[in-house]
Scaffold this active site. Sequence first.
Site, PDB file in Angstrom:
ATOM      1  N   HIS A 275     -47.578  24.614  39.402  1.00 59.32           N
ATOM      2  CA  HIS A 275     -49.765  24.410  38.472  1.00 59.32           C
ATOM      3  C   HIS A 275     -49.589  26.050  39.679  1.00 59.32           C
ATOM      4  O   HIS A 275     -48.691  27.094  39.985  1.00 59.32           O
ATOM      5  CB  HIS A 275     -50.400  23.973  39.642  1.00 59.32           C
ATOM      6  CG  HIS A 275     -49.298  22.280  39.280  1.00 59.32           C
ATOM      7  ND1 HIS A 275     -49.395  21.985  38.500  1.00 59.32           N
ATOM      8  CD2 HIS A 275     -49.302  20.508  39.864  1.00 59.32           C
ATOM      9  CE1 HIS A 275     -49.612  20.829  38.125  1.00 59.32           C
ATOM     10  NE2 HIS A 275     -49.042  20.283  39.008  1.00 59.32           N
ATOM     11  N   PRO A 276     -50.761  26.656  39.256  1.00 63.36           N
ATOM     12  CA  PRO A 276     -50.894  28.142  40.041  1.00 63.36           C
ATOM     13  C   PRO A 276     -50.720  27.678  41.078  1.00 63.36           C
ATOM     14  O   PRO A 276     -51.240  27.421  42.130  1.00 63.36           O
ATOM     15  CB  PRO A 276     -52.461  27.794  39.345  1.00 63.36           C
ATOM     16  CG  PRO A 276     -52.468  27.912  37.674  1.00 63.36           C
ATOM     17  CD  PRO A 276     -52.104  26.397  37.966  1.00 63.36           C
ATOM     18  N   GLY A 277     -50.385  28.661  41.534  1.00 62.14           N
ATOM     19  CA  GLY A 277     -50.784  29.147  42.966  1.00 62.14           C
ATOM     20  C   GLY A 277     -49.353  28.824  43.517  1.00 62.14           C
ATOM     21  O   GLY A 277     -49.282  28.614  44.644  1.00 62.14           O
ATOM     22  N   VAL A 278     -48.514  27.763  42.872  1.00 63.54           N
ATOM     23  CA  VAL A 278     -47.771  26.820  43.601  1.00 63.54           C
ATOM     24  C   VAL A 278     -46.340  27.772  43.512  1.00 63.54           C
ATOM     25  O   VAL A 278     -46.017  28.651  43.327  1.00 63.54           O
ATOM     26  CB  VAL A 278     -47.007  25.121  42.805  1.00 63.54           C
ATOM     27  CG1 VAL A 278     -45.803  25.063  43.384  1.00 63.54           C
ATOM     28  CG2 VAL A 278     -48.527  24.671  42.717  1.00 63.54           C
TER      29      VAL A 278
ATOM     30  N   TYR B 173       0.743  -0.912   0.398  1.00 66.28           N
ATOM     31  CA  TYR B 173       0.178  -0.097   0.013  1.00 66.28           C
ATOM     32  C   TYR B 173       0.786   1.374  -0.164  1.00 66.28           C
ATOM     33  O   TYR B 173       0.430   2.157  -0.296  1.00 66.28           O
ATOM     34  CB  TYR B 173      -1.155  -0.129   0.930  1.00 66.28           C
ATOM     35  CG  TYR B 173      -1.487   1.258   1.264  1.00 66.28           C
ATOM     36  CD1 TYR B 173      -2.711   1.448   0.576  1.00 66.28           C
ATOM     37  CD2 TYR B 173      -1.729   2.121   2.327  1.00 66.28           C
ATOM     38  CE1 TYR B 173      -3.533   3.276   0.361  1.00 66.28           C
ATOM     39  CE2 TYR B 173      -2.407   3.353   2.475  1.00 66.28           C
ATOM     40  CZ  TYR B 173      -3.167   3.194   1.590  1.00 66.28           C
ATOM     41  OH  TYR B 173      -4.033   4.906   1.813  1.00 66.28           O
TER      42      TYR B 173
ATOM     43  N   LYS C 202       0.644   4.179  -2.956  1.00 71.57           N
ATOM     44  CA  LYS C 202       0.872   5.357  -3.184  1.00 71.57           C
ATOM     45  C   LYS C 202       2.265   6.188  -3.366  1.00 71.57           C
ATOM     46  O   LYS C 202       2.331   7.490  -3.458  1.00 71.57           O
ATOM     47  CB  LYS C 202       0.961   6.222  -1.203  1.00 71.57           C
ATOM     48  CG  LYS C 202      -1.153   5.337  -0.382  1.00 71.57           C
ATOM     49  CD  LYS C 202      -2.008   5.234  -1.603  1.00 71.57           C
ATOM     50  CE  LYS C 202      -2.869   6.898  -1.619  1.00 71.57           C
ATOM     51  NZ  LYS C 202      -3.872   7.448  -1.665  1.00 71.57           N
TER      52      LYS C 202
END
Length: 375
Positions: free
Chosen positions: A286-289, A107, A111
């Site tokens: 969640h709302p209010g948490v 090889y 090359k």
Amino acid sequence: MRVLITGANGFIGRNLRQHLAERPDVEELAITRESSDDDLARAVSQAEFVFHLAGVNRPEDPEEFQRGNAGLTARLCEQIAARARDEGRTIPVVFSSSIQATRDNPYGKSKRDAEDEVFALSKEWAVPVHVFRLPNVFGKWSRPNYNSVVATFCHNVAQGLPLQVNDASAPLTLVYVDDVVRRFLQLLDGASANPSPEGFDQVQPEYTTTVGALAQTIRGFRESRQSLITDRVGAGLTRALHSTYLSFLRPEQFSYTVPQHGDARGVFVEMLKTPDCGQFSYFTAHPGVTRGGHYHHSKTEKFLVIKGTARFKFRHMQTGEAHELVTHGEQAEIVETVPGWTHDITNIGDDELVCMLWANEIFDRENPDTYACPL
């Protein structure tokens, strides 16, 4: 510009073609294993620039090395020389050789003979040539057990296959295919040569590592989906290896789940952790948490509300000074927590609150630096 690419369906060829496809002023002339000598002659007759990437590196018959490397290169050079002789037209050539050209094996010799053909073309006909003795090239679209050890390791780790490491300390020199293509395109655009003392053009940067370190890094990419700790994938060799590893994932592997912790307040999800730049998470409320109600001595955080409306409250632990602010998902406003101030966040809207969170350190249960102190 009409650009001829031999080895157009190979690893480097496909990456180069993708970049050239992004240029509307380039017409590609592709030569593949299926092309004939007539196809090659016809392409050379039209070409204004040549990337000679074709070659043979793993044939069943060792004689194929000479035919597929030196022989093909000789035929290409003959065609280019004919244009220089008949038309007075010199076509620049970029040739991808290999560092194995210095070795005394079939090889390497093939090359080296191919290099000699290219240099002879330049000497006789003043054709601009750029010869690269490339080390191990890696990147997307490479083939395992063919192109490089990186491709093999990435494929095997991505698919849960074992790695064979015969000598963990064996050194490796690597170049990333994007850097190879970048240098090639610079030459296409008229950049001057950057030769080594031996006269070969160079790709920068070159990376040096060992087989053992390479295996450890690539295994770490797979393990990060469980630990959530990512390596430093933003620069250098690790960045290039990470991109290469991901390219070996199959479509069904493109996603993965992470733990989700939920209670009456909402959910908390850790997304990504870093070795030294903290972690990314998100939570809902969640709302209010109200969440939080604690302070830190050193830890810092950044909050970004991406949905809903939140009220942040702060109080200095020594002076009692208080501060309050409201932010909305539409504002893209970062809120930082400051050491020594207790703080909380309350969903004051009617919809679920979704908030992204970055902390400057990974949460350590043994030393959380988090002290309860409701506001």
